[in-house]
Enzyme design. Structure first.
Site, PDB file in Angstrom:
ATOM      1  N   HIS A  18      -7.064  10.317  26.247  1.00 14.97           N
ATOM      2  CA  HIS A  18      -7.182  11.751  26.050  1.00 14.97           C
ATOM      3  C   HIS A  18      -8.342  11.595  26.928  1.00 14.97           C
ATOM      4  CE1 HIS A  18      -4.456  12.180  21.752  1.00 14.97           C
ATOM      5  NE2 HIS A  18      -4.405  12.469  22.628  1.00 14.97           N
ATOM      6  N   LYS A  42       4.350  17.836  13.476  1.00 19.81           N
ATOM      7  CA  LYS A  42       3.919  16.740  12.858  1.00 19.81           C
ATOM      8  C   LYS A  42       3.190  16.813  11.861  1.00 19.81           C
ATOM      9  CE  LYS A  42       2.635  15.543  17.778  1.00 19.81           C
ATOM     10  NZ  LYS A  42       1.605  14.452  18.637  1.00 19.81           N
ATOM     11  N   ARG A  91       2.977  11.932  30.950  1.00 21.00           N
ATOM     12  CA  ARG A  91       3.238  10.084  31.041  1.00 21.00           C
ATOM     13  C   ARG A  91       3.992  10.107  31.438  1.00 21.00           C
ATOM     14  NH1 ARG A  91       1.973   9.842  24.800  1.00 21.00           N
ATOM     15  NH2 ARG A  91       3.056  11.797  24.518  1.00 21.00           N
ATOM     16  N   SER A 129      -0.941   8.711  20.449  1.00 21.51           N
ATOM     17  CA  SER A 129      -1.533   8.375  19.043  1.00 21.51           C
ATOM     18  C   SER A 129      -0.674   8.102  18.171  1.00 21.51           C
ATOM     19  CB  SER A 129      -1.400  10.172  18.738  1.00 21.51           C
ATOM     20  OG  SER A 129      -3.060  10.332  19.549  1.00 21.51           O
TER      21      SER A 129
HETATM   22  O1  PNS Z   1      -0.719  16.818  21.212  1.00 21.15           O
HETATM   23  P1  PNS Z   1       0.345  18.015  21.105  1.00 21.15           P
HETATM   24  O2  PNS Z   1       0.171  17.718  19.345  1.00 21.15           O
HETATM   25  O3  PNS Z   1       1.008  17.602  21.898  1.00 21.15           O
HETATM   26  O4  PNS Z   1       0.161  19.344  21.138  1.00 21.15           O
HETATM   27  C1  PNS Z   1       0.674  19.667  20.950  1.00 21.15           C
HETATM   28  C2  PNS Z   1      -0.019  21.704  20.698  1.00 21.15           C
HETATM   29  C3  PNS Z   1      -1.008  21.659  19.567  1.00 21.15           C
HETATM   30  C4  PNS Z   1      -0.831  22.089  21.951  1.00 21.15           C
HETATM   31  C5  PNS Z   1       0.960  22.987  20.579  1.00 21.15           C
HETATM   32  O5  PNS Z   1       1.680  22.508  19.574  1.00 21.15           O
HETATM   33  C6  PNS Z   1       0.627  23.864  20.395  1.00 21.15           C
HETATM   34  O6  PNS Z   1      -0.514  24.753  20.957  1.00 21.15           O
HETATM   35  N1  PNS Z   1       0.597  25.173  19.166  1.00 21.15           N
HETATM   36  C7  PNS Z   1      -0.627  25.722  18.410  1.00 21.15           C
HETATM   37  C8  PNS Z   1       0.640  27.493  18.810  1.00 21.15           C
HETATM   38  C9  PNS Z   1       1.255  27.464  20.350  1.00 21.15           C
HETATM   39  O7  PNS Z   1       0.567  28.084  20.783  1.00 21.15           O
HETATM   40  N2  PNS Z   1       2.449  26.597  20.345  1.00 21.15           N
HETATM   41  C10 PNS Z   1       3.114  26.867  21.839  1.00 21.15           C
HETATM   42  C11 PNS Z   1       3.727  28.343  22.172  1.00 21.15           C
HETATM   43  S1  PNS Z   1       4.826  28.132  20.328  1.00 21.15           S
END
Ligand code: PNS
Length: 162
Positions: A18, A42, A91, A129
């Site tokens: 990150h 998650k 990645r 992570s």
């Molecule tokens: O580090 P991650 O878990 O891959 O991040 C994913 C994250 C938190 C960016 C994604 O789940 C997110 O944007 N969550 C907020 C809700 C949202 O807007 N989801 C995407 C469109 S449905």
């Protein structure tokens, strides 16, 4: 005009991968808002406040960043913060489908918000992570993969669980 990106994620916890994306993102954007959002898929190890504290300590020497959290849709947050883009790290090929789906959904929800991908540094291509947490849980040495404060807090967390 200042170019601002939102770098969203679970950051449970922040890793060196990150930090690499943030440092490289700052070569493109003037300002990066690192935002902890909820990923319903998650279950997190650290609370939002703990994750914020880990990000703050890990990024204390980096300028032009801000750390925040938000409960809701990412595109709504990005628009509210007048961000020009959502920044994500990519990645291996295994990330592609999920990232592609999320970027297209976000674009469908709000066409004004663009997603920008940076390829993760080669050193971090196999880390995440989740895999770092798994290694730490069973006593693996994760020193080179996370900031020192994260290593300490992971050890503490898993020691308290045993
Ligand atoms: O580090 P991650 O878990 O891959 O991040 C994913 C994250 C938190 C960016 C994604 O789940 C997110 O944007 N969550 C907020 C809700 C949202 O807007 N989801 C995407 C469109 S449905």
């Amino acid at each position: 005009m200042e170019r601002t990106a939102v770098y969203p994620g679970s950051f449970d916890p922040v890793t060196n991968g990150h930090l690499d994306i943030i440092q490289r993102g700052l070569k493109i954007f003037d300002h990066i808002i690192i935002t902890i959002l909820d990923n319903p898929a998650k279950q997190t190890l650290f609370s939002v406040n703990e994750r914020i504290a880990l990000l703050q300590e890990s990024l204390k020497d980096i300028e032009n960043i801000e750390i925040d959290s938000y409960n809701g849709l990412l595109v709504d947050y990005a628009q509210r913060r007048h961000a020009n883009a959502i920044l994500r790290g990519m990645r291996a090929v295994s990330d592609f489908e999920y990232e592609f789906q999320m970027a297209l959904m976000n674009r469908r929800l709000n066409r004004e918000v663009q997603t920008v991908f940076l390829m993760t540094g080669l050193r971090w291509i196999f880390t995440s992570s989740s895999i770092i947490k798994e290694a730490a849980r069973f006593g693996g040495n994760i020193e080179s993969m996370v900031p020192p404060v994260v290593q300490k807090q992971l050890q503490k967390k898993f020691a308290a669980m045993t």
